[in-house]
Design an enzyme around this catalytic site. Sequence first.
Site, PDB file in Angstrom:
ATOM      1  N   LYS A 260       0.866  -1.188   0.000  1.00  0.00           N
ATOM      2  CA  LYS A 260       0.000   0.000   0.000  1.00  0.00           C
ATOM      3  C   LYS A 260       0.896   1.229   0.000  1.00  0.00           C
ATOM      4  O   LYS A 260       1.790   1.360   0.840  1.00  0.00           O
ATOM      5  CB  LYS A 260      -0.908  -0.021   1.230  1.00  0.00           C
ATOM      6  CG  LYS A 260      -1.723   1.277   1.425  1.00  0.00           C
ATOM      7  CD  LYS A 260      -2.707   1.192   2.594  1.00  0.00           C
ATOM      8  CE  LYS A 260      -3.337   2.548   2.897  1.00  0.00           C
ATOM      9  NZ  LYS A 260      -4.282   2.520   4.036  1.00  0.00           N
ATOM     10  N   LYS A 272     -10.140  12.637   8.457  1.00  0.00           N
ATOM     11  CA  LYS A 272      -9.749  12.179   9.788  1.00  0.00           C
ATOM     12  C   LYS A 272      -9.880  13.362  10.752  1.00  0.00           C
ATOM     13  O   LYS A 272      -9.346  14.432  10.490  1.00  0.00           O
ATOM     14  CB  LYS A 272      -8.307  11.649   9.771  1.00  0.00           C
ATOM     15  CG  LYS A 272      -8.169  10.341   8.992  1.00  0.00           C
ATOM     16  CD  LYS A 272      -6.772   9.797   9.030  1.00  0.00           C
ATOM     17  CE  LYS A 272      -6.663   8.514   8.203  1.00  0.00           C
ATOM     18  NZ  LYS A 272      -7.367   7.364   8.798  1.00  0.00           N
ATOM     19  N   ASP A 284       1.484   5.902   5.885  1.00  0.00           N
ATOM     20  CA  ASP A 284       0.515   5.055   5.188  1.00  0.00           C
ATOM     21  C   ASP A 284       1.075   4.457   3.884  1.00  0.00           C
ATOM     22  O   ASP A 284       0.359   3.835   3.117  1.00  0.00           O
ATOM     23  CB  ASP A 284      -0.770   5.851   4.921  1.00  0.00           C
ATOM     24  CG  ASP A 284      -2.008   4.984   5.020  1.00  0.00           C
ATOM     25  OD1 ASP A 284      -1.912   3.860   5.536  1.00  0.00           O
ATOM     26  OD2 ASP A 284      -3.080   5.447   4.562  1.00  0.00           O
ATOM     27  N   ASP A 343     -12.278   7.140   3.639  1.00  0.00           N
ATOM     28  CA  ASP A 343     -11.086   6.854   4.444  1.00  0.00           C
ATOM     29  C   ASP A 343     -10.685   5.375   4.356  1.00  0.00           C
ATOM     30  O   ASP A 343      -9.622   4.983   4.828  1.00  0.00           O
ATOM     31  CB  ASP A 343     -11.343   7.263   5.906  1.00  0.00           C
ATOM     32  CG  ASP A 343     -10.047   7.417   6.687  1.00  0.00           C
ATOM     33  OD1 ASP A 343      -8.962   7.390   6.067  1.00  0.00           O
ATOM     34  OD2 ASP A 343     -10.133   7.564   7.926  1.00  0.00           O
ATOM     35  N   GLU A 345      -9.491   3.887   1.893  1.00  0.00           N
ATOM     36  CA  GLU A 345      -8.921   4.102   0.557  1.00  0.00           C
ATOM     37  C   GLU A 345      -7.876   3.057   0.190  1.00  0.00           C
ATOM     38  O   GLU A 345      -7.686   2.757  -0.986  1.00  0.00           O
ATOM     39  CB  GLU A 345      -8.325   5.511   0.463  1.00  0.00           C
ATOM     40  CG  GLU A 345      -6.895   5.681   1.007  1.00  0.00           C
ATOM     41  CD  GLU A 345      -6.749   5.361   2.489  1.00  0.00           C
ATOM     42  OE1 GLU A 345      -7.758   5.479   3.212  1.00  0.00           O
ATOM     43  OE2 GLU A 345      -5.643   4.979   2.926  1.00  0.00           O
ATOM     44  N   ARG A 347      -7.680  -0.163   0.519  1.00  0.00           N
ATOM     45  CA  ARG A 347      -8.200  -1.353  -0.159  1.00  0.00           C
ATOM     46  C   ARG A 347      -8.600  -1.042  -1.602  1.00  0.00           C
ATOM     47  O   ARG A 347      -8.566  -1.918  -2.460  1.00  0.00           O
ATOM     48  CB  ARG A 347      -9.385  -1.925   0.652  1.00  0.00           C
ATOM     49  CG  ARG A 347     -10.530  -0.974   0.821  1.00  0.00           C
ATOM     50  CD  ARG A 347     -11.495  -1.387   1.931  1.00  0.00           C
ATOM     51  NE  ARG A 347     -10.963  -1.098   3.266  1.00  0.00           N
ATOM     52  CZ  ARG A 347     -11.605  -1.350   4.391  1.00  0.00           C
ATOM     53  NH1 ARG A 347     -12.799  -1.924   4.354  1.00  0.00           N
ATOM     54  NH2 ARG A 347     -11.081  -1.038   5.555  1.00  0.00           N
TER      55      ARG A 347
HETATM   56  N1  BES Z   1      -4.419   4.261   6.886  1.00  0.00           N
HETATM   57  C1  BES Z   1      -5.553   3.955   7.644  1.00  0.00           C
HETATM   58  C2  BES Z   1      -5.333   2.869   8.693  1.00  0.00           C
HETATM   59  C3  BES Z   1      -4.367   3.169   9.795  1.00  0.00           C
HETATM   60  C4  BES Z   1      -4.821   3.554  11.033  1.00  0.00           C
HETATM   61  C5  BES Z   1      -3.008   3.000   9.625  1.00  0.00           C
HETATM   62  C6  BES Z   1      -3.933   3.788  12.067  1.00  0.00           C
HETATM   63  C7  BES Z   1      -2.112   3.243  10.646  1.00  0.00           C
HETATM   64  C8  BES Z   1      -2.583   3.623  11.874  1.00  0.00           C
HETATM   65  C9  BES Z   1      -6.676   3.489   6.729  1.00  0.00           C
HETATM   66  O1  BES Z   1      -6.691   4.036   5.466  1.00  0.00           O
HETATM   67  C10 BES Z   1      -7.958   3.891   7.379  1.00  0.00           C
HETATM   68  O2  BES Z   1      -8.202   5.057   7.464  1.00  0.00           O
HETATM   69  N2  BES Z   1      -8.729   2.908   7.811  1.00  0.00           N
HETATM   70  C11 BES Z   1      -9.964   3.135   8.451  1.00  0.00           C
HETATM   71  C12 BES Z   1     -10.960   2.215   7.825  1.00  0.00           C
HETATM   72  C13 BES Z   1     -12.378   2.515   8.210  1.00  0.00           C
HETATM   73  C14 BES Z   1     -12.821   3.810   7.561  1.00  0.00           C
HETATM   74  C15 BES Z   1     -13.226   1.373   7.718  1.00  0.00           C
HETATM   75  C16 BES Z   1      -9.785   2.829   9.931  1.00  0.00           C
HETATM   76  O3  BES Z   1      -9.041   1.917  10.271  1.00  0.00           O
HETATM   77  O4  BES Z   1     -10.364   3.532  10.735  1.00  0.00           O
HETATM   78 ZN    ZN Z   2      -4.892   4.663   4.721  1.00  0.00          ZN
HETATM   79 MN    MN Z   3      -7.752   5.885   5.396  1.00  0.00          MN
END
Ligand code: BES
Ligand code: ZN
Ligand code: MN
Length: 490
Positions: A260, A272, A284, A343, A345, A347
């Site tokens: 990723k 966020k 990320d 968010d 994104e 996947r």
């Molecule tokens: N990049 C984040 C996940 C992440 C969170 C990485 C904390 C490192 C530390 C990912 O893109 C994300 O925002 N995921 C969301 C998914 C949700 C919207 C289903 C999450 O984990 O809150």
């Molecule tokens: Zn992310």
């Molecule tokens: Mn995200």
Amino acid sequence: MTIRPNETPLLEWAGDTLAIGLFEDAVELTGDLAALDEKFAGILKELIAEEEFTGKTNSTIFTRVGAGNLVRKVILVGLGKPEALKLDTVRRIAAAVAKVAKKQKTKTLGISLPVWNNDPAATAQAIAEGTQLALYQDTRFKSEPEDKGPQIETIDLLGLGGQEAAITRANQIVSGVFLARQLVAAPANAVTPITLAETAQAIATDYGLQIEILEREDCEKLGMGAFLGVAQASDLPPKFIHLTYKPETTAKRKLAIIGKGLTFDSGGLNIKGAGSGIETMKIDMGGAAATLGAAKAIAQIKPDVEVHFISAATENMISGRAMHPGDVLTASNGKTIEVNNTDAEGRLTLADALVFADKLGLDAIVDLATLTGACVVALGNDIAGLFTPDDAVASQLEKAAESAGEKIWRLPMEDKYFEGLKSGIADMKNTGPRPGGSITASLFLKQFVKETPWAHLDIAGPVWEDKENGYNGSGATGFGVRTLVNWVLS
Ligand code: BES
Ligand code: ZN
Ligand code: MN
């Protein structure tokens, strides 16, 4: 810093600091150590008694040795119980020694540790990895270096004479880990999709790998609507990176590693909020960093395996061109996705990368992604989540991670949970309910792999260390590189 295998007897080694390992509850000095202690006028015995040293794993004590000796200081390091000595314990012990030696202003260090499992090569490699990983410093963004103390110049691995090849292997792997750490630690105004592609290009040029960078138009032609949907709000162009290592002889396996590559994740219009850690979202692209770090190591090691290193690199931003929550995107395999949360994104970018890799006709695909906060909730900061429908790939990765000293834990891909991704308008949504969030993320990814054995590693936790932790230091860990290299070589 040079690491040298060395057959100099303990009593004859000359240098600043000599580090010696002692097993737990076996700290009485015998043989060479008794002779050494005699030379030092009994100072080691005194030190052990005074500090109540029992040899617990990673405990260190040190003392200055009287003038007129060949060494200036001695470090005693605990090895724990002999039967519990793992390869990664050796790596951690070496790291602890290196840090104490550095603090003690050592320039020349000698390390005497027992050979693990009758395997001098693995022992030498682990010590060479542990010391270098622990001494890593990154001052690229400081106007002046803070550490003005002397640096360790040479490390002699006593009793490991002849292990040059193992040390070379360690150096190759460590160079990959350092690249991954540098990429993750660099802020989003330094590492962008453009510079990530340039880094891949530099690896290709330096080591003679093939490289293909797909621009936005190329991705459009391939129908990568999911990746491009994420990329569309950014002022920076997306870059689809495809770096290929091919052995000179026929490849015994063909593999892909996908990372990723979100150089910044603002969340998009589902931005966020405060307290979400938005200011840390330069990390990320930790999957892409591990992928390129592994590429750098593999390119030097040159195994008989073909490896494709892939990352769909972009930022997740907001602008008048941003995806609207609720938009429907079409991925390159024709599947449609309702973006109920911008968010989620990672996947979306991985979907098109997986379809691309799946078409290459490979034996296996592994992707690494800082994919979900849910995985951090489940496994904490030190352990990556492993998701795969394939038991063989799972056990290959578990073995690779074990000897690398990187922790991964398999979580179930519960098919029934895919119901949470059902969409009224499209084939699927990109986000399910909060419970089991890293499982639904992996089930989403599975929709984009047809035949190829595939595994997904969620590295959102271990990509970063908040506080000093063994040879991982603090900050970017370079997690994944060592496991990937072991996996390719297995
Ligand atoms: N990049 C984040 C996940 C992440 C969170 C990485 C904390 C490192 C530390 C990912 O893109 C994300 O925002 N995921 C969301 C998914 C949700 C919207 C289903 C999450 O984990 O809150
Ligand atoms: Zn992310
Ligand atoms: Mn995200």
